[in-house]
Each structure stands twice: as structure tokens, then as C-alpha cells.
Design a protein around this motif. Structure first.
Motif, mmCIF file in Angstrom:
data_model
loop_
_atom_site.group_PDB
_atom_site.id
_atom_site.type_symbol
_atom_site.label_atom_id
_atom_site.label_comp_id
_atom_site.label_asym_id
_atom_site.label_seq_id
_atom_site.Cartn_x
_atom_site.Cartn_y
_atom_site.Cartn_z
ATOM 1 N N ASP A 1 0.837 -1.200 0.000
ATOM 2 C CA ASP A 1 0.000 0.000 0.000
ATOM 3 C C ASP A 1 0.867 1.244 0.000
ATOM 4 O OD1 ASP A 1 -2.207 -1.526 0.058
ATOM 5 O OD2 ASP A 1 -2.827 -1.004 2.099
ATOM 6 N N ARG B 1 -2.054 5.249 9.589
ATOM 7 C CA ARG B 1 -1.892 6.036 8.384
ATOM 8 C C ARG B 1 -1.244 7.366 8.740
ATOM 9 N NH1 ARG B 1 -3.899 7.123 3.455
ATOM 10 N NH2 ARG B 1 -4.771 5.338 2.333
ATOM 11 N N ASP C 1 0.281 3.928 1.715
ATOM 12 C CA ASP C 1 0.181 4.744 2.927
ATOM 13 C C ASP C 1 1.202 4.419 4.014
ATOM 14 O OD1 ASP C 1 -0.835 2.329 3.643
ATOM 15 O OD2 ASP C 1 -2.902 2.999 3.819
ATOM 16 N N GLN D 1 1.358 1.978 5.852
ATOM 17 C CA GLN D 1 0.809 1.259 7.002
ATOM 18 C C GLN D 1 1.477 -0.101 7.115
ATOM 19 O OE1 GLN D 1 -3.558 1.756 6.138
ATOM 20 N NE2 GLN D 1 -3.632 1.986 8.334
HETATM 21 MG MG MG Z 1 -4.169 1.794 4.452
#
Ligand code: MG
Ligand code: UDP
Length: 314
Positions: free
Chosen positions: A93, A198, A95, A97
Motif C-alpha cells: 500500500d 496512516r 500509505d 501502514q
Molecule cells: Mg491503508
């Protein structure tokens, strides 16, 4: 030396593109792994594409493609995989995370011969109680259907080129990456990671979109709801026989006047069962309709380093 492709789908992530690119590059360079980064702009409405271009200009390892609109994460992943050139690919991802350091661990396992390395969430991070419950129910259903434990599964995965090609050759439109990469088989290993919070922006999922996602994925992997209709039909038939016998007995005993409530209730019950059943069948037909149109899963509109198109402001 083998090349690792890092595929990163991005939807409205302008604040974090450069940071993600830097973090991934840092981790992989420290580990001495040759790599490329493929960003997929999934029809973002903010400055994500500009950020991707900037990242591509700053670092020759970084490339990007932009889809013509928002096609959803699964399609974005697929587009990125098709664009990748590596001997293995990691999907992560945008972000942050999912800690990029875990990628190195995944790569080492790949070197040992594993073709799929799954990133497994050690816990689900911060989510609302309702979201946790819904996710649990979905994964319980999915695990039963796919016959694989998916409760902690995520899209953070490393795939060997062979597996990537297998996934790319799948013709289906309803593409559930997480489950399909299990479905293909191949020797797999898993690595645990802690979900971080996030850093920028917020999750791109609403409860409704997650519900739709769950429904699509369950129906794309299973016909059990259709069989449930048959079971329900059998159940209603048994009830009908019982009530029929009672009615006959009452008729012959000459006490058949009452029972209007029973008639109403039965009508309502059978009516609703029929309508629900038609709904389920209709849903599957709509999915068949979608598949049969054979539309492409995504359209690529721009690529980094291609001038003409970027000038059009896409
Ligand atoms: Mg995420
Ligand atoms: N994403 C995407 N297209 C979408 C929605 C999300 O490419 O339509 C990307 C998003 O940019 C991010 C990843 O999918 O890189 C995961 O999204 P998000 O963090 O919102 O999901 P969560 O972590 O909350 O499950």
C-alpha cells in the motif's frame, strides 16, 4: 542479480508518494536488493500523478502509470503487475501502514525458493469496533469458501514472476487479489507485520464500499448462496406439507373455517422467500453479465516519461 519490482497502487495519496518512494528505496538499497518501483495512479482527483512524476524524475528506479479513471485497488494492482519487469514483485500500500522493512524478509524467503510470500497482519491496527466485526464476519465466510485462512491476510505480498504471469492470465473481471494469489497454489511462506497508523490522508474505504467489496468477492468465489436457495425451497416445502396435512385434517373434521392468519403468514413467508431467491439469482446473473462483456479490467492513460500525454494534463 534478480530484480525486485515494488507495485504501489495509489488513490488520492499526494502527500505521501515521495515519502513512500524514499522509504522503499532506502530499505532496499540498504539491503542491497536491485529494484524498481511502479506506482499506479488509480484515477486520483488530487496531485498524486504530479507527485509520481516528481518521484520518477528524482529517482531512475521509479516509474509510474496512470489509469484513465478510478478502477479500484484490485485493478490498480493488476495494472502494476503487468507493468512490472522484476523476477519477483511485491505489492504494498501507498500509505506506509505496511512497514517496508518486511519486504527484505520477504525477498530472502523468495531467494530460498518460496514463490508466494504473504504479509500477515499481527493485529488489525486501529479500526472501529463495527469495522473489526464486519471484517471478521467477511473473513470467516471467505475462509470457509476459499478453504484457506484469510483472517489476517492482506494485499502485502511478494510474488514470483511465475505466479504473476499466472495471475495476469486469469480472464475474470471480478478480481480478488488476496484470494486469487492463494488460489494459484505454489509453495508459500508468510511474514508477520504490525499494521501502522496512516501517516497522511484517510482510508479510502467506506462501510458501504467494503460491504459491496465483500459481496462481490464472496460471489466471485462461491455459488453457495445459490445452493442456499434450494435448501430454503426444500424447507418451505416441508412446512407446506405439514400445513397442508393439518388443513386436510381440519377439512375432514369440518373445522376448517379458521386459519386465515395462517394463510396470510404463509403467503408473506413464501412471497419473501421467492423474492430473496430471485434477488440472489439476479445478483449472480449480473455478475455473469459483467464477466461476459469481457471489458478490460483497467485502461492506462499515461506513463511517466511520456511527454505528450502529460501535457494534456491527464
Ligand atoms: Mg491503508
Ligand atoms: N487504493 C487504490 N484505489 C482505490 C482505493 C485504494 O489504489 O480505489 C489504494 C490506496 O491508495 C492505498 C491502498 O489502496 O495505497 C490501500 O488503501 P487504504 O489505505 O485506503 O485501505 P486500508 O489500509 O484502510 O485497508
Amino acid at each position: 542479480m534478480p530484480l525486485l519490482s515494488v507495485v504501489i497502487p495509489a488513490y488520492n495519496e499526494q502527500e505521501i508518494i515521495l515519502k513512500t518512494a524514499a522509504a522503499v528505496t532506502q530499505v532496499l538499497e540498504d539491503a542491497g536488493i536491485e529494484h524498481e518501483i511502479v506506482f499506479v495512479n488509480d484515477g486520483s482527483r488530487d496531485g498524486t500523478w504530479d507527485a509520481i512524476e516528481q518521484a520518477a524524475r528524482a529517482d531512475a528506479h521509479v516509474r509510474g502509470i496512470g489509469l484513465s479513471r478510478n478502477f479500484g485497488k484490485e485493478s490498480a494492482i493488476l495494472a502494476g503487475l503487468r507493468e512490472s519487469r522484476g523476477d519477483c514483485c511485491v505489492v504494498i500500500d501507498c500509505d506506509l501502514q505496511q512497514p517496508p522493512e518486511v519486504m527484505v524478509e520477504m525477498y530472502r524467503l523468495w531467494e530460498q525458493g518460496y514463490k508466494v510470500v504473504n504479509g500477515v497482519k499481527s493485529d488489525r491496527g486501529k479500526e472501529s469496533a463495527f469495522h473489526k466485526l464486519a471484517a471478521k464476519a467477511f473473513y470467516a465466510a471467505m475462509s470457509a469458501i476459499v478453504k484457506l485462512d484469510m483472517r489476517k491476510a492482506s494485499d502485502y505480498k511478494l510474488l514470483d514472476r511465475e505466479v504473476v504471469e499466472a495471475l495476469l492470465s486469469m480472464p475474470e473481471r471480478n478480481y480478488f487479489f488476496r484470494a486469487l494469489s492463494e488460489w494459484v497454489g505454489y509453495p508459500s511462506a508468510s511474514v508477520e507485520y504490525d499494521v501502522r497508523e496512516r501517516a497522511y490522508g484517510k482510508t479510502k474505504w467506506t462501510t458501504w464500499s467494503l460491504f459491496r467489496y465483500a459481496l462481490t468477492n464472496i460471489t466471485s468465489f462461491s455459488a453457495i448462496p445459490l445452493h442456499l436457495i434450494t435448501a430454503l425451497g426444500c424447507f418451505v416445502f416441508v412446512v407446506a406439507v405439514v400445513f397442508g396435512l393439518i388443513a386436510l385434517v381440519q377439512y375432514f373434521k369440518g373445522t376448517a373455517v379458521e386459519g386465515f392468519t395462517t394463510v396470510i403468514l404463509l403467503l408473506l413467508l413464501i412471497g419473501s422467500v421467492i423474492m430473496i431467491s430471485l434477488g440472489i439469482i439476479g445478483y449472480y446473473i449480473s455478475k455473469i453479465y459483467e464477466e461476459i462483456k469481457q471489458r478490460p479490467k483497467y485502461l492506462v492513460a499515461v506513463r511517466t516519461g511520456e511527454k505528450e500525454q502529460t501535457e494534456k494534463g491527464l
